[in-house]
Design a protein around this motif. Structure first.
Motif, PDB file in Angstrom:
ATOM      1  N   GLY A  81       8.639  -9.555 -14.284  1.00 49.35           N
ATOM      2  CA  GLY A  81       7.225  -9.546 -13.904  1.00 49.35           C
ATOM      3  C   GLY A  81       6.290  -9.901 -15.037  1.00 49.35           C
ATOM      4  N   GLN A  82       5.174  -9.203 -15.093  1.00 48.23           N
ATOM      5  CA  GLN A  82       4.158  -9.414 -16.117  1.00 48.23           C
ATOM      6  C   GLN A  82       4.360  -8.371 -17.220  1.00 48.23           C
ATOM      7  N   SER A  83       5.316  -8.681 -18.104  1.00 49.97           N
ATOM      8  CA  SER A  83       5.667  -7.770 -19.208  1.00 49.97           C
ATOM      9  C   SER A  83       6.092  -6.401 -18.689  1.00 49.97           C
ATOM     10  N   GLY A  84       6.819  -6.399 -17.560  1.00 48.66           N
ATOM     11  CA  GLY A  84       7.341  -5.149 -17.010  1.00 48.66           C
ATOM     12  C   GLY A  84       6.506  -4.568 -15.890  1.00 48.66           C
ATOM     13  N   TYR A  85       5.353  -5.168 -15.599  1.00 49.51           N
ATOM     14  CA  TYR A  85       4.460  -4.703 -14.540  1.00 49.51           C
ATOM     15  C   TYR A  85       4.384  -5.727 -13.411  1.00 49.51           C
ATOM     16  N   GLY A  86       3.953  -5.265 -12.247  1.00 45.45           N
ATOM     17  CA  GLY A  86       3.776  -6.165 -11.130  1.00 45.45           C
ATOM     18  C   GLY A  86       2.636  -5.711 -10.240  1.00 45.45           C
ATOM     19  N   PHE A  87       2.089  -6.641  -9.486  1.00 39.31           N
ATOM     20  CA  PHE A  87       1.052  -6.347  -8.498  1.00 39.31           C
ATOM     21  C   PHE A  87       1.683  -6.391  -7.107  1.00 39.31           C
ATOM     22  N   ILE A  88       1.520  -5.318  -6.340  1.00 40.32           N
ATOM     23  CA  ILE A  88       2.031  -5.251  -4.973  1.00 40.32           C
ATOM     24  C   ILE A  88       0.858  -5.037  -4.027  1.00 40.32           C
ATOM     25  N   GLN A  89       0.813  -5.800  -2.956  1.00 44.09           N
ATOM     26  CA  GLN A  89      -0.313  -5.727  -2.028  1.00 44.09           C
ATOM     27  C   GLN A  89      -0.583  -4.290  -1.611  1.00 44.09           C
ATOM     28  N   ARG A  90      -1.865  -3.942  -1.616  1.00 44.81           N
ATOM     29  CA  ARG A  90      -2.307  -2.576  -1.330  1.00 44.81           C
ATOM     30  C   ARG A  90      -2.927  -2.478   0.057  1.00 44.81           C
ATOM     31  N   GLY A  91      -2.686  -1.318   0.707  1.00 49.17           N
ATOM     32  CA  GLY A  91      -3.343  -1.023   1.970  1.00 49.17           C
ATOM     33  C   GLY A  91      -2.590  -1.443   3.203  1.00 49.17           C
ATOM     34  N   VAL A  92      -1.409  -2.055   3.037  1.00 51.51           N
ATOM     35  CA  VAL A  92      -0.618  -2.508   4.198  1.00 51.51           C
ATOM     36  C   VAL A  92       0.778  -1.895   4.186  1.00 51.51           C
ATOM     37  N   ASN A  93       1.007  -0.928   3.292  1.00 54.58           N
ATOM     38  CA  ASN A  93       2.311  -0.272   3.159  1.00 54.58           C
ATOM     39  C   ASN A  93       3.426  -1.282   2.919  1.00 54.58           C
ATOM     40  N   LEU A  94       3.164  -2.268   2.077  1.00 56.65           N
ATOM     41  CA  LEU A  94       4.167  -3.284   1.796  1.00 56.65           C
ATOM     42  C   LEU A  94       5.394  -2.658   1.139  1.00 56.65           C
ATOM     43  N   CYS A  95       6.540  -2.949   1.679  1.00 60.84           N
ATOM     44  CA  CYS A  95       7.815  -2.420   1.170  1.00 60.84           C
ATOM     45  C   CYS A  95       7.818  -0.892   1.116  1.00 60.84           C
TER      46      CYS A  95
END
Length: 325
Positions: free
Chosen positions: A299-313
């Motif tokens: 990811g981004q140096s160990g971090y990631g962005f996951i879509q919020r508000g839709v219970n993704l995954c």
């Protein structure tokens, strides 16, 4: 013949000046220090890599994608091997051993900041790497506790996941576990978490012993946050700091590189645990900032962005907070 000879000379000259055409497989091996035990093993790894390379190229070439994929340490692995880097098993009864769980107060969500990011906060330890041991649950539990301890006492601390792998009888070491069980063990059995410098990580279950008198950080209260309630999770982040969550990992997540992850092809069962360390918006997409335990190469140096508000995954189903004693 003269033209063919001249073309050959030019080709050789260009090769000398610019080098031979790039070989993605060899570049990948060199970059990630990959070594294989046999020719047959390397041939299979190359096959895995080329399939992943095609998947990455196909995804990244599409228009309007919200995230990019890239090669990392997982690109030559099978799905079965990837599963050894996960490690969340939801208990059959999620309230098991939670007699000390503090009730979560109703929080004010109308005054939430539009974004929150703890990645550069002094209390957040550096990104770690769990290696080929399915104990993402331990890294999630410790990551949230490290911040909670520092938040209360003002001193950064790096705690031992290995202690949980070896001694937490509520969980299963490298074969999976649950962060709430880990907090319960630390509070009611171990008397606290030991510093990583005193009990280092080995990525396997050991039979060693440690002195309980050396424990550094203990758990105060902990508990589940309301399910499917993104604003409440945001409020918890503001009040407590980073929170632990469980997610269902799919192949594309393993090769996530940047942007807001929006792949809906997740399974129905959570199998990995990470730490949510903030939230924000990119273009028109709300996202969570997650801290993974796969090293800085993901990811981004160990971090990631996951879509919020839709219970993704399933990221908004099993959020939990912890405080320090």
């Amino acid at each position: 013949m003269k033209m063919l000879f001249a073309f050959a000379v030019i080709t050789v000259a260009l090769t000398v000046v610019y080098g031979a055409p790039a070989d993605p497989w060899n570049e990948y091996k060199n970059k990630h220090g990959k070594k294989y035990g046999s020719t047959a093993d390397e041939a299979q790894r190359k096959k895995n890599f080329l399939a992943k390379d095609a998947m990455i190229a196909k995804h990244n070439s599409q228009k309007n994608v919200t995230y990019q994929l890239g090669h990392n340490q997982f690109s030559d692995m099978t799905t079965t091997e990837l599963s050894q880097y996960l490690g969340a098993i939801k208990p059959a009864n999620v309230t098991r051993s939670l007699e000390v769980m503090a009730p979560l107060a109703i929080m004010e969500t109308r005054q939430l900041p539009t974004s929150l990011d703890y990645r550069t906060h002094a209390c957040l330890a550096a990104v770690k790497n769990q290696g080929q041991c399915g104990n993402g649950w331990a890294y999630s539990a410790i990551g949230s506790l490290e911040f909670a301890w520092c938040k209360k006492y003002g001193t950064p601390v790096v705690l031992s996941e290995q202690q949980l792998v070896d001694f937490d009888t509520y969980d299963y070491g490298c074969n999976g576990g649950w962060y709430i069980n880990a907090w319960n063990y630390l509070k009611n059995v171990a008397g606290g978490s030991i510093q990583q410098s005193l009990y280092s990580y080995t990525a396997k279950k050991n039979t060693l012993k440690f002195a309980s008198s050396k424990t550094r950080a203990n758990v105060g209260s902990y508990g589940n946050l309301p399910k499917l309630n993104a604003p409440n999770m945001q409020a918890a982040l503001k009040t407590y700091g980073p929170i632990s969550v469980a997610i269902a990992v799919t192949d594309s997540f393993a090769n996530y590189a940047s942007g807001v992850y929006t792949d809906t092809a997740c399974g129905n069962v959570v199998d990995h645990a990470v730490v949510v360390v903030g939230y924000g918006k990119l273009n028109v997409i709300d996202y969570w900032i997650v801290r993974n335990s796969w090293g800085t190469g993901w990811g981004q140096s160990g971090y990631g962005f996951i879509q919020r508000g839709v219970n993704l995954c399933h990221i908004e189903e099993h959020a939990a907070f912890v405080t320090a004693a």
